[in-house]
Design a protein around this motif. Structure first.
Motif, PDB file in Angstrom:
ATOM      1  N   ALA A  81       0.846  -1.198   0.000  1.00 50.30           N
ATOM      2  CA  ALA A  81       0.000   0.000   0.000  1.00 50.30           C
ATOM      3  C   ALA A  81       0.879   1.245   0.000  1.00 50.30           C
ATOM      4  N   LEU A  82       0.392   2.276  -0.679  1.00 46.30           N
ATOM      5  CA  LEU A  82       1.064   3.579  -0.723  1.00 46.30           C
ATOM      6  C   LEU A  82       0.357   4.514   0.247  1.00 46.30           C
ATOM      7  N   ASP A  83       1.130   5.326   0.938  1.00 41.48           N
ATOM      8  CA  ASP A  83       0.509   6.196   1.940  1.00 41.48           C
ATOM      9  C   ASP A  83      -0.123   7.435   1.313  1.00 41.48           C
ATOM     10  N   CYS A  84      -0.775   8.230   2.159  1.00 44.09           N
ATOM     11  CA  CYS A  84      -1.607   9.343   1.698  1.00 44.09           C
ATOM     12  C   CYS A  84      -0.830  10.414   0.948  1.00 44.09           C
ATOM     13  N   LEU A  90       3.964   0.554   2.404  1.00 41.91           N
ATOM     14  CA  LEU A  90       3.889  -0.466   3.444  1.00 41.91           C
ATOM     15  C   LEU A  90       3.791  -1.813   2.731  1.00 41.91           C
TER      16      LEU A  90
ATOM     17  N   VAL B  74      -3.409  12.635  19.492  1.00 43.12           N
ATOM     18  CA  VAL B  74      -2.143  12.456  20.196  1.00 43.12           C
ATOM     19  C   VAL B  74      -1.607  11.036  20.021  1.00 43.12           C
ATOM     20  N   CYS B 100      -4.172   9.449  10.551  1.00 39.57           N
ATOM     21  CA  CYS B 100      -4.025  10.168   9.281  1.00 39.57           C
ATOM     22  C   CYS B 100      -4.854  11.449   9.276  1.00 39.57           C
ATOM     23  N   HIS B 101      -4.312  12.479   8.631  1.00 39.10           N
ATOM     24  CA  HIS B 101      -5.024  13.766   8.561  1.00 39.10           C
ATOM     25  C   HIS B 101      -6.328  13.646   7.776  1.00 39.10           C
ATOM     26  N   ARG B 102      -6.476  12.552   6.996  1.00 40.36           N
ATOM     27  CA  ARG B 102      -7.724  12.335   6.245  1.00 40.36           C
ATOM     28  C   ARG B 102      -8.821  11.743   7.123  1.00 40.36           C
ATOM     29  N   CYS B 107      -2.268   5.983   7.569  1.00 40.07           N
ATOM     30  CA  CYS B 107      -1.992   6.728   6.333  1.00 40.07           C
ATOM     31  C   CYS B 107      -1.968   5.811   5.121  1.00 40.07           C
ATOM     32  N   PHE B 108      -2.073   4.501   5.323  1.00 37.20           N
ATOM     33  CA  PHE B 108      -2.028   3.544   4.220  1.00 37.20           C
ATOM     34  C   PHE B 108      -3.420   3.054   3.823  1.00 37.20           C
TER      35      PHE B 108
END
Lengths: 125, 125
Positions: A81-84, A90, B74, B100-102, B107-108
């Protein structure tokens, strides 16, 4: 479809560093241990996606490095998988033998640092 | 012992990139999901080891970034290990909310790439 270049749509998503590389975190798909981190350029990723085995770009030796070709400690791909933000992969694997060249399960074994851990009851963000 | 600089013995073990950074893989200590990858310089690592919370160096904003200060998401430190060649940290955390900020757990999430997976019965190294 050409098998000699990375899919252009995927290549467009990669945010490479100044050396043309993205970070590749390798995790054991079964134990879920984080085994190691390596680096991939487009060609290493193309090989890894198409061959079922993990290939890195060795920054020190400046050559492709298919994990296990020398050591026998092959990493069989289970998923990638590719991150955001497109700069980290990963890679889930079935690891044959030790992931680390020292013979340990992971490259982090024995590397524990003294970190303050705050008791959950005392946590205030 | 000074609290204002990273332990020199540890600093000697770090193999920083040309920007003075090491890679930090963050793993959820409970689910064992790999959540994200960030970057740390000596000072970010010193803060992370001493504060019980994860601080990164933001390469894009060029400033320290303590995870959760803005988002509330956190990362409480559970353990930190340095890898065999000194250029990667594995940070085990208790993650509050989404990493993840999304708004996704990691993030994956949603980033799966089409990878060839060789059937275990067919594997020949």
């Amino acid at each position: 479809m050409s098998a000699t270049a990375l899919d252009p749509a995927l290549a467009d998503r990669l945010k490479r560093d100044e050396h043309g590389l993205v970070c590749a975190v390798v995790q054991d798909a079964t134990s879920r241990d984080v085994l190691m981190v390596g680096w991939m350029d487009d060609e290493a990723l193309r090989r890894t996606l198409s061959e079922g085995r993990v290939t890195f770009w060795s920054r020190s030796r400046r050559e492709y490095w298919r994990k296990g070709d020398t050591s026998g400690h092959v990493q069989w791909v289970r998923g990638i998988a590719l991150d955001c933000d497109g700069d980290t992969l990963l890679v889930q694997v079935d690891q044959v033998g030790a992931a680390c060249h020292r013979g340990t399960t992971t490259c982090f074994d024995g590397g524990d640092l003294p970190a303050v851990v705050i008791d959950p009851q005392e946590r205030r963000a």
